[in-house]
Design an enzyme around this catalytic site. Structure first.
Site, mmCIF file in Angstrom:
data_model
loop_
_atom_site.group_PDB
_atom_site.id
_atom_site.type_symbol
_atom_site.label_atom_id
_atom_site.label_comp_id
_atom_site.label_asym_id
_atom_site.label_seq_id
_atom_site.Cartn_x
_atom_site.Cartn_y
_atom_site.Cartn_z
ATOM 1 N N HIS A 59 0.844 -1.199 0.000
ATOM 2 C CA HIS A 59 0.000 0.000 0.000
ATOM 3 C C HIS A 59 0.883 1.254 0.000
ATOM 4 C CE1 HIS A 59 -2.688 -2.973 2.193
ATOM 5 N NE2 HIS A 59 -3.497 -2.559 1.241
ATOM 6 N N GLY A 171 -2.951 -1.558 -7.250
ATOM 7 C CA GLY A 171 -1.856 -2.526 -7.296
ATOM 8 C C GLY A 171 -2.093 -3.606 -8.340
HETATM 9 P P1 AMP Z 1 -6.563 -3.703 -0.300
HETATM 10 O O1 AMP Z 1 -6.368 -2.927 0.937
HETATM 11 O O2 AMP Z 1 -6.130 -5.118 -0.201
HETATM 12 O O3 AMP Z 1 -7.949 -3.532 -0.859
HETATM 13 O O4 AMP Z 1 -5.584 -3.062 -1.382
HETATM 14 C C1 AMP Z 1 -5.619 -1.701 -1.677
HETATM 15 C C2 AMP Z 1 -4.751 -1.457 -2.876
HETATM 16 O O5 AMP Z 1 -3.411 -1.834 -2.578
HETATM 17 C C3 AMP Z 1 -5.197 -2.272 -4.098
HETATM 18 O O6 AMP Z 1 -5.079 -1.465 -5.263
HETATM 19 C C4 AMP Z 1 -4.190 -3.399 -4.105
HETATM 20 O O7 AMP Z 1 -3.981 -3.958 -5.384
HETATM 21 C C5 AMP Z 1 -2.930 -2.688 -3.610
HETATM 22 N N1 AMP Z 1 -1.978 -3.659 -3.094
HETATM 23 C C6 AMP Z 1 -2.220 -4.646 -2.184
HETATM 24 N N2 AMP Z 1 -1.111 -5.395 -1.999
HETATM 25 C C7 AMP Z 1 -0.159 -4.874 -2.807
HETATM 26 C C8 AMP Z 1 1.195 -5.219 -3.069
HETATM 27 N N3 AMP Z 1 1.805 -6.241 -2.481
HETATM 28 N N4 AMP Z 1 1.897 -4.457 -3.955
HETATM 29 C C9 AMP Z 1 1.302 -3.406 -4.587
HETATM 30 N N5 AMP Z 1 0.015 -3.038 -4.380
HETATM 31 C C10 AMP Z 1 -0.711 -3.764 -3.502
#
Ligand code: AMP
Length: 310
Positions: A59, A171
């Site tokens: 994130h 991401g």
């Molecule tokens: P989430 O909190 O899981 O809904 O993720 C929020 C954002 O962070 C989304 O756009 C995810 O794709 C991105 N994200 C989560 N894990 C990663 C990672 N390891 N590397 C890059 N972006 C990420």
């Protein structure tokens, strides 16, 4: 350094200890919008990073990208109930506001939006926009998590209407989600106003894609979790010398031997996620894996070639 936020009653200020950076937190839409209408970004573009909290370096990299792009960054933390097809998964989702705010302040985030569910869905999730994504919501994550992408489309659309950003940072780890959001932008006529910036997946030293769900892994489970990425890399490195079905079988056997249960190991056209039986080097391709380690379900992917418009 002193922040001028006297008129925003709900706002709180967080200071990154090392850099004297001020970050403002809002819980109410009206307060956030009043702040944004006061033009704190001073002509900069607005970059938006929607998250569900339990933040990690993945994130943080999205915020870092926004900072590097020189945009005014706003990050939301909202665990969206409508995208969980499994109630137990929703209940078990980690909530860590203190460390999350510290991480965002450290990353140089300008604004955090942490609404309650009533603020996002005042009339319930049923009354909010309901999208249909056709083929994209029937394959891979869409197949294994029925209703998940409707919830994703619903919440991202709602957040975009509140924040009205110029750039959306997402991401690549959640690749299918990026395509769903792109489709939602088309369907709602927002694609002219909002650009998606898909950022690379941030990984642990053994290749495991960082995920809020990783913290549910026990020590022995964590020790084997890097195998998912090893499988992706092995398919990538053998794509010119072996058939995909052979590599898929190899990976399935390797994972199962270590106690990982794959849900899918799929090869697809990276432009639209049409599934491929074998490599076709004339088109952009992606390999995607979903696998369970104990009760924890993890996803990851690797692009074999970059599509032009993604
Ligand atoms: P989430 O909190 O899981 O809904 O993720 C929020 C954002 O962070 C989304 O756009 C995810 O794709 C991105 N994200 C989560 N894990 C990663 C990672 N390891 N590397 C890059 N972006 C990420």
């Amino acid at each position: 350094m002193v922040c001028k936020i006297t008129k925003i009653l709900i706002a709180k200020r967080y200071f990154a200890p090392s850099a004297f950076i001020c970050m403002v937190l809002f819980k109410k839409i009206a307060d956030l919008q009043a702040w944004l209408n006061s033009n704190p970004q001073a002509g900069k573009q607005l970059g938006f990073i929607p998250t569900m909290g339990a933040l990690h370096e993945g994130h943080k990299s999205l915020v870092a990208q926004a900072v590097a792009d020189g945009v005014y960054s706003i990050c939301s933390i909202f665990v969206n109930p409508s995208q969980f097809n499994d109630k137990a998964d929703f209940s078990a989702y980690p909530v860590t506001p203190g460390p999350d705010l510290a991480l965002l302040a450290d990353a140089g985030c300008d604004v955090v939006f942490m609404p309650d569910t009533d603020e996002i869905y005042p009339e319930g999730t049923e009354q909010s926009n309901n999208f249909t994504f056709g083929y994209l919501e029937t394959v891979l994550e869409g197949f294994h998590r029925p209703g998940h992408f409707k919830g994703v489309g619903q919440v991202v659309n709602r957040l975009l209407e509140i924040v009205q950003p110029d750039i959306l940072y997402m991401g690549g780890k959640d690749y299918q989600q990026c395509l769903i959001v792109r489709e939602m932008l088309e369907q709602t006529g927002k694609s002219q106003d909002v650009r998606i910036n898909i950022c690379p997946t941030v990984r642990e030293a053994d290749g495991l894609a960082m995920s809020s769900r990783n913290r549910r892994l026990t020590e022995p489970q964590r020790a084997i979790a890097g195998i998912i990425y090893q499988c992706l890399v092995s398919v990538q490195s053998k794509q010119k010398t072996a058939r995909f079905s052979v590599l898929q079988k190899e990976c399935t056997e390797l994972m199962q031997a270590k106690g990982i249960e794959p849900e899918y190991i799929a090869l697809a056209d990276a432009r639209n996620l049409s599934l491929l039986a074998d490599f076709d080097h004339s088109i952009p391709m992606i390999v995607l894996i979903a696998a369970k380690i104990g009760q924890t379900r993890l996803i990851d992917n690797i692009l074999l070639s970059q599509p032009e418009d993604i």
